[in-house]
Write an enzyme that holds these catalytic residues in place. Structure first.
Site, PDB file in Angstrom:
ATOM      1  N   PRO A 185      -3.212  -0.332  19.103  1.00  0.00           N
ATOM      2  CA  PRO A 185      -2.991  -0.769  17.714  1.00  0.00           C
ATOM      3  C   PRO A 185      -3.175   0.306  16.640  1.00  0.00           C
ATOM      4  O   PRO A 185      -2.874   0.053  15.472  1.00  0.00           O
ATOM      5  CB  PRO A 185      -4.028  -1.892  17.535  1.00  0.00           C
TER       6      PRO A 185
ATOM      7  N   HIS B 188       0.843  -1.202   0.000  1.00  0.00           N
ATOM      8  CA  HIS B 188       0.000   0.000   0.000  1.00  0.00           C
ATOM      9  C   HIS B 188       0.871   1.242   0.000  1.00  0.00           C
ATOM     10  O   HIS B 188       1.851   1.314   0.725  1.00  0.00           O
ATOM     11  CB  HIS B 188      -0.896   0.017   1.240  1.00  0.00           C
TER      12      HIS B 188
ATOM     13  N   LYS C 240       1.987  -0.654  15.113  1.00  0.00           N
ATOM     14  CA  LYS C 240       3.419  -0.771  15.424  1.00  0.00           C
ATOM     15  C   LYS C 240       3.822  -2.018  16.201  1.00  0.00           C
ATOM     16  O   LYS C 240       5.014  -2.329  16.294  1.00  0.00           O
ATOM     17  CB  LYS C 240       3.866   0.475  16.236  1.00  0.00           C
TER      18      LYS C 240
ATOM     19  N   TYR D 257      -8.918   4.979   8.176  1.00  0.00           N
ATOM     20  CA  TYR D 257      -9.017   5.313   9.609  1.00  0.00           C
ATOM     21  C   TYR D 257     -10.086   6.399   9.712  1.00  0.00           C
ATOM     22  O   TYR D 257      -9.869   7.514   9.264  1.00  0.00           O
ATOM     23  CB  TYR D 257      -7.689   5.854  10.133  1.00  0.00           C
TER      24      TYR D 257
HETATM   25  P1  RFL Z   1       3.119 -12.558  21.115  1.00  0.00           P
HETATM   26  O1  RFL Z   1       2.674 -12.560  19.707  1.00  0.00           O
HETATM   27  O2  RFL Z   1       2.123 -12.328  22.170  1.00  0.00           O
HETATM   28  O3  RFL Z   1       3.844 -13.956  21.343  1.00  0.00           O
HETATM   29  C1  RFL Z   1       4.157 -14.438  22.630  1.00  0.00           C
HETATM   30  C2  RFL Z   1       4.179 -15.956  22.574  1.00  0.00           C
HETATM   31  O4  RFL Z   1       4.575 -16.479  23.840  1.00  0.00           O
HETATM   32  C3  RFL Z   1       3.717 -17.548  24.193  1.00  0.00           C
HETATM   33  N1  RFL Z   1       3.754 -17.675  25.656  1.00  0.00           N
HETATM   34  C4  RFL Z   1       4.450 -18.634  26.314  1.00  0.00           C
HETATM   35  N2  RFL Z   1       5.208 -19.650  25.876  1.00  0.00           N
HETATM   36  C5  RFL Z   1       5.761 -20.468  26.796  1.00  0.00           C
HETATM   37  N3  RFL Z   1       5.601 -20.310  28.138  1.00  0.00           N
HETATM   38  C6  RFL Z   1       4.857 -19.291  28.624  1.00  0.00           C
HETATM   39  N4  RFL Z   1       4.698 -19.136  29.944  1.00  0.00           N
HETATM   40  C7  RFL Z   1       4.247 -18.402  27.699  1.00  0.00           C
HETATM   41  N5  RFL Z   1       3.443 -17.300  27.816  1.00  0.00           N
HETATM   42  C8  RFL Z   1       3.167 -16.887  26.589  1.00  0.00           C
HETATM   43  C9  RFL Z   1       2.383 -17.147  23.621  1.00  0.00           C
HETATM   44  O5  RFL Z   1       1.501 -18.249  23.441  1.00  0.00           O
HETATM   45  C10 RFL Z   1       2.807 -16.527  22.295  1.00  0.00           C
HETATM   46  O6  RFL Z   1       2.873 -17.477  21.252  1.00  0.00           O
HETATM   47  O7  RFL Z   1       4.298 -11.504  21.357  1.00  0.00           O
HETATM   48  P2  RFL Z   1       5.458 -10.970  20.373  1.00  0.00           P
HETATM   49  O8  RFL Z   1       6.142 -12.115  19.693  1.00  0.00           O
HETATM   50  O9  RFL Z   1       6.224 -10.008  21.176  1.00  0.00           O
HETATM   51  O10 RFL Z   1       4.696 -10.203  19.195  1.00  0.00           O
HETATM   52  C11 RFL Z   1       4.028  -9.000  19.431  1.00  0.00           C
HETATM   53  C12 RFL Z   1       2.755  -8.917  18.599  1.00  0.00           C
HETATM   54  O11 RFL Z   1       2.025 -10.115  18.697  1.00  0.00           O
HETATM   55  C13 RFL Z   1       1.873  -7.754  19.055  1.00  0.00           C
HETATM   56  O12 RFL Z   1       2.659  -6.591  19.280  1.00  0.00           O
HETATM   57  C14 RFL Z   1       0.786  -7.342  18.090  1.00  0.00           C
HETATM   58  O13 RFL Z   1       0.078  -8.391  17.539  1.00  0.00           O
HETATM   59  C15 RFL Z   1      -0.149  -6.415  18.878  1.00  0.00           C
HETATM   60  N6  RFL Z   1      -1.506  -6.477  18.415  1.00  0.00           N
HETATM   61  C16 RFL Z   1      -1.822  -5.809  17.294  1.00  0.00           C
HETATM   62  N7  RFL Z   1      -0.877  -5.027  16.711  1.00  0.00           N
HETATM   63  C17 RFL Z   1      -1.161  -4.365  15.594  1.00  0.00           C
HETATM   64  O14 RFL Z   1      -0.278  -3.650  15.072  1.00  0.00           O
HETATM   65  N8  RFL Z   1      -2.422  -4.468  15.018  1.00  0.00           N
HETATM   66  C18 RFL Z   1      -3.412  -5.254  15.570  1.00  0.00           C
HETATM   67  O15 RFL Z   1      -4.503  -5.342  15.050  1.00  0.00           O
HETATM   68  C19 RFL Z   1      -3.126  -5.942  16.755  1.00  0.00           C
HETATM   69  N9  RFL Z   1      -4.077  -6.726  17.342  1.00  0.00           N
HETATM   70  C20 RFL Z   1      -2.482  -7.270  19.079  1.00  0.00           C
HETATM   71  C21 RFL Z   1      -3.755  -7.392  18.510  1.00  0.00           C
HETATM   72  C22 RFL Z   1      -2.209  -7.918  20.283  1.00  0.00           C
HETATM   73  C23 RFL Z   1      -3.161  -8.678  20.953  1.00  0.00           C
HETATM   74  N10 RFL Z   1      -2.815  -9.267  22.232  1.00  0.00           N
HETATM   75  C24 RFL Z   1      -1.434  -9.340  22.649  1.00  0.00           C
HETATM   76  C25 RFL Z   1      -3.694  -9.623  23.243  1.00  0.00           C
HETATM   77  C26 RFL Z   1      -4.734  -8.182  19.132  1.00  0.00           C
HETATM   78  C27 RFL Z   1      -4.441  -8.833  20.340  1.00  0.00           C
HETATM   79  C28 RFL Z   1      -5.535  -9.688  20.928  1.00  0.00           C
HETATM   80  C1  PHB Z   2      -5.098  -4.801  10.911  1.00  0.00           C
HETATM   81  O1  PHB Z   2      -5.205  -4.986   9.679  1.00  0.00           O
HETATM   82  O2  PHB Z   2      -5.376  -5.696  11.724  1.00  0.00           O
HETATM   83  C2  PHB Z   2      -4.676  -3.481  11.414  1.00  0.00           C
HETATM   84  C3  PHB Z   2      -4.262  -2.521  10.523  1.00  0.00           C
HETATM   85  C4  PHB Z   2      -3.864  -1.273  10.992  1.00  0.00           C
HETATM   86  C5  PHB Z   2      -3.899  -1.015  12.348  1.00  0.00           C
HETATM   87  C6  PHB Z   2      -4.304  -1.989  13.241  1.00  0.00           C
HETATM   88  C7  PHB Z   2      -4.703  -3.235  12.772  1.00  0.00           C
HETATM   89  O3  PHB Z   2      -3.542   0.209  12.799  1.00  0.00           O
END
Ligand code: RFL
Ligand code: PHB
Length: 390
Positions: free
Chosen positions: A292, A72, A296, A200
Site C-alpha cells: 500500500p 491534496h 495504487k 510518509y
Molecule cells: P476487493 O475490494 O477485495 O473486492 C472484492 C470483492 O469480492 C467479494 N468476493 C466475492 N464475492 C462473491 N463470491 C466470492 N467467492 C467472493 N470472494 C470475494 C469480496 O467480498 C469483495 O467485496 O477488490 P477490488 O474491487 O479489486 O479492489 C481492490 C482494492 O480493494 C485494493 O486494491 C485496495 O484496497 C488495497 N488495499 C489498500 N490499498 C491502498 O492503496 N491503501 C490501503 O490502505 C489499502 N489497505 C488494501 C488495504 C487491501 C486489503 N485487503 C485486500 C486484504 C487493506 C486490506 C485489508
Molecule cells: C490511507 O489513507 O489509507 C492510505 C494513504 C496512502 C497510502 C496508503 C493508505 O499509501
C-alpha cells in the site's frame, strides 16, 4: 436469469465495471458474498489518483467525493523526523483526492441501485463455469437455494482471495510474487491528522504513515511484523509509537482520540499473466496486489475495469474482439509500472530486517536525493498522482 456480463464481487472493481457498462447500455449482474453493510464499512485505501477522481465525477458518481473529499497538492516525507514536502502541483500540475474506498463503494452501490442495477448480496458458494465457450455461467447459493445465470462474459472482480483466479485451468497463468518481511498496523481514529497532507515517515524505529479521511478522522499506520499480534498493542502503546515515528515534535502535533478501527495488513507484490482466459477476465486485486505504500491498489482496479468496459463496448457495437484480446497487455503495461513504483516506495521507506548499516545509509541517501533533486522528486510526483491513462 441471463445477463450480458456476470460480475463476481462488489468491491471498487466490480461496482465500477457495472456502473461503466450501464452507461454504455450493457447489462450486468453482480454477485457478492458479503452484506451491503459489510462492504460499505470495510476500511481500505484512501488515495484516488487524479484521472480516477475525474472519471468518477464525469460518470456521475463523484458529487459527494467533490464535496467531502480532500484535494491534496503534495505529501511530506520524514527523514528521521525532519519533514520535507514534495509539491505535486508545482511538479506535475496535478493533485490527488483523499477519499475513503468505502465511501466510493457506498456511492457506487447507491448509483447502481438507483439506476435499477442488480446486485445480489450475501450469496455463498460461488462457482464459475463454461468460460471456454460462448455461454459462461455463474452459480451460487442464495438463502440456501442454488441459483444460476448465464452470460456472455464473466468479470472476476472478487479480490485476492476470490474464486475466479483459482478457477482458471492449471498451466494458463504464471504468477510473479514478492512477499515483504513487514506489514502495517493501521488505526482509524477520531482525531485530527497531524498535518493537512499525508506524511510518509522513515525512522530508525520503522516506517509510519499519517493519513486521514477528513479534518477530524485520521488514518494512521505503523510498520510492524507481517503477523504482528494486535493483542500486544493497546491503544496507548500505538499512540506513543506513532508520536515517536513522527519526529521530535510528534508529541505536540499528533492529537490522540478514540480508536474506531484497528488491523494488521501483510504486504505483497503479486501479478498474474495473462489476466484472461476464454471469456473470463480478471480485474483489480483478483489479478494483482501492490504493497500500500504507493497508494495504487484501488486505482489499478479502476483502470482495469475502464479498459475492460471499452473492450466490451467495442465488442457489442461491432463484434470486433481486438480490444478484448489486448486486455491483458493493456492492463499489464500500467500494472507493472505501478508495481515498480509501489515496490520502490516500500523498499525506500521501510526498515528491512535483512538490511545492514550500509543499506540504512543508502536508504537515507535516496530519501535525501528524492526530496532535494527536482528530477527525482518529479519522478515520484508523476507516479504518485497517477501516470497518464489513455
Ligand atoms: P476487493 O475490494 O477485495 O473486492 C472484492 C470483492 O469480492 C467479494 N468476493 C466475492 N464475492 C462473491 N463470491 C466470492 N467467492 C467472493 N470472494 C470475494 C469480496 O467480498 C469483495 O467485496 O477488490 P477490488 O474491487 O479489486 O479492489 C481492490 C482494492 O480493494 C485494493 O486494491 C485496495 O484496497 C488495497 N488495499 C489498500 N490499498 C491502498 O492503496 N491503501 C490501503 O490502505 C489499502 N489497505 C488494501 C488495504 C487491501 C486489503 N485487503 C485486500 C486484504 C487493506 C486490506 C485489508
Ligand atoms: C490511507 O489513507 O489509507 C492510505 C494513504 C496512502 C497510502 C496508503 C493508505 O499509501
Amino acid at each position: 436469469m441471463r445477463t450480458q456480463v456476470g460480475i463476481v464481487g462488489a468491491g471498487p472493481a466490480g461496482l465500477m465495471l457495472s456502473h461503466l457498462l450501464a452507461r454504455l447500455g450493457i447489462d450486468s449482474i453482480i454477485v457478492e458474498n458479503r452484506s451491503r453493510a459489510y462492504v460499505e464499512a470495510r476500511i481500505r485505501a484512501g488515495v484516488i489518483e487524479n484521472w480516477a477522481a475525474d472519471l468518477l465525477a464525469e460518470t456521475g458518481v463523484g458529487a459527494r467525493m467533490q464535496r467531502e473529499g480532500l484535494v491534496h497538492e503534495g505529501i511530506e516525507i520524514g527523514l528521521h523526523g525532519e519533514r520535507r514536502r514534495i509539491d505535486f502541483k508545482r511538479l506535475t500540475g496535478r493533485g490527488i483526492m483523499v477519499y475513503g474506498q468505502h465511501e466510493v463503494v457506498k456511492d457506487l452501490i447507491a448509483a447502481r441501485l438507483a439506476a435499477g442495477g442488480k446486485i445480489e448480496f450475501e450469496i455463498s458458494d460461488t462457482t464459475v463455469h463454461d468460460f471456454d465457450g460462448k455461454q459462461p455461467k455463474i452459480r451460487f447459493k442464495k438463502n440456501g437455494q442454488v441459483q444460476e445465470f448465464s452470460c456472455d462474459f464473466i468479470a472476476g472482480c472478487d479480490g485476492f482471495h476470490g474464486i475466479c483466479r483459482p478457477s482458471v485451468p492449471a498451466g494458463v497463468i504464471t504468477e510473479y510474487e514478492r512477499v515483504y518481511p513487514f506489514g502495517w498496523l493501521g488505526i482509524l481514529s477520531e482525531s485530527p491528522p497531524p498535518s493537512h497532507e499525508l506524511i510518509y515517515s522513515y525512522t530508525e524505529r520503522g516506517f509510519g504513515l499519517y493519513s486521514m479521511r477528513s479534518e477530524t478522522i485520521s488514518r494512521l499506520y505503523l510498520q510492524c511484523a507481517p503477523d504482528e499480534d494486535l493483542a500486544k498493542w493497546p491503544d496507548e502503546k500505538i499512540w506513543q509509537e506513532l508520536k515517536r515515528r513522527l519526529g521530535p515534535d510528534g508529541e505536540k502535533i499528533l492529537k490522540t482520540g478514540k480508536v474506531l478501527e484497528k488491523g494488521v495488513t501483510a504486504m505483497r507484490s503479486f501479478v498474474i499473466e495473462p489476466m484472461q482466459t476464454g471469456r473470463l477476465f480478471l480485474t483489480g486485486d483478483a489479478a494483482h496486489i501492490v504493497p500500500p505504500t504507493g497508494a495504487k491498489g484501488m486505482n489499478l482496479a479502476i483502470a482495469d475495469v475502464l479498459f475492460f468496459s471499452r473492450a466490451l463496448d467495442e465488442f457489442y457495437r461491432s463484434g470486433k474482439t481486438a480490444l478484448l484480446e489486448g486486455y491483458t497487455k493493456k492492463c499489464l503495461a500500467r500494472v507493472w509500472k505501478a508495481q515498480r513504483f509501489s515496490w520502490w516506495m516500500t523498499s525506500m521507506l521501510h526498515l528491512n530486517p535483512a538490511d545492514n548499516a550500509f543499506d540504512r545509509r543508502r536508504q537515507f541517501a535516496e530519501l535525501d536525493y528524492v526530496t532535494t533533486s527536482e528530477a527525482a522528486s518529479k519522478s515520484l510526483a508523476e507516479n504518485y498522482v497517477g501516470l497518464p491513462i489513455d
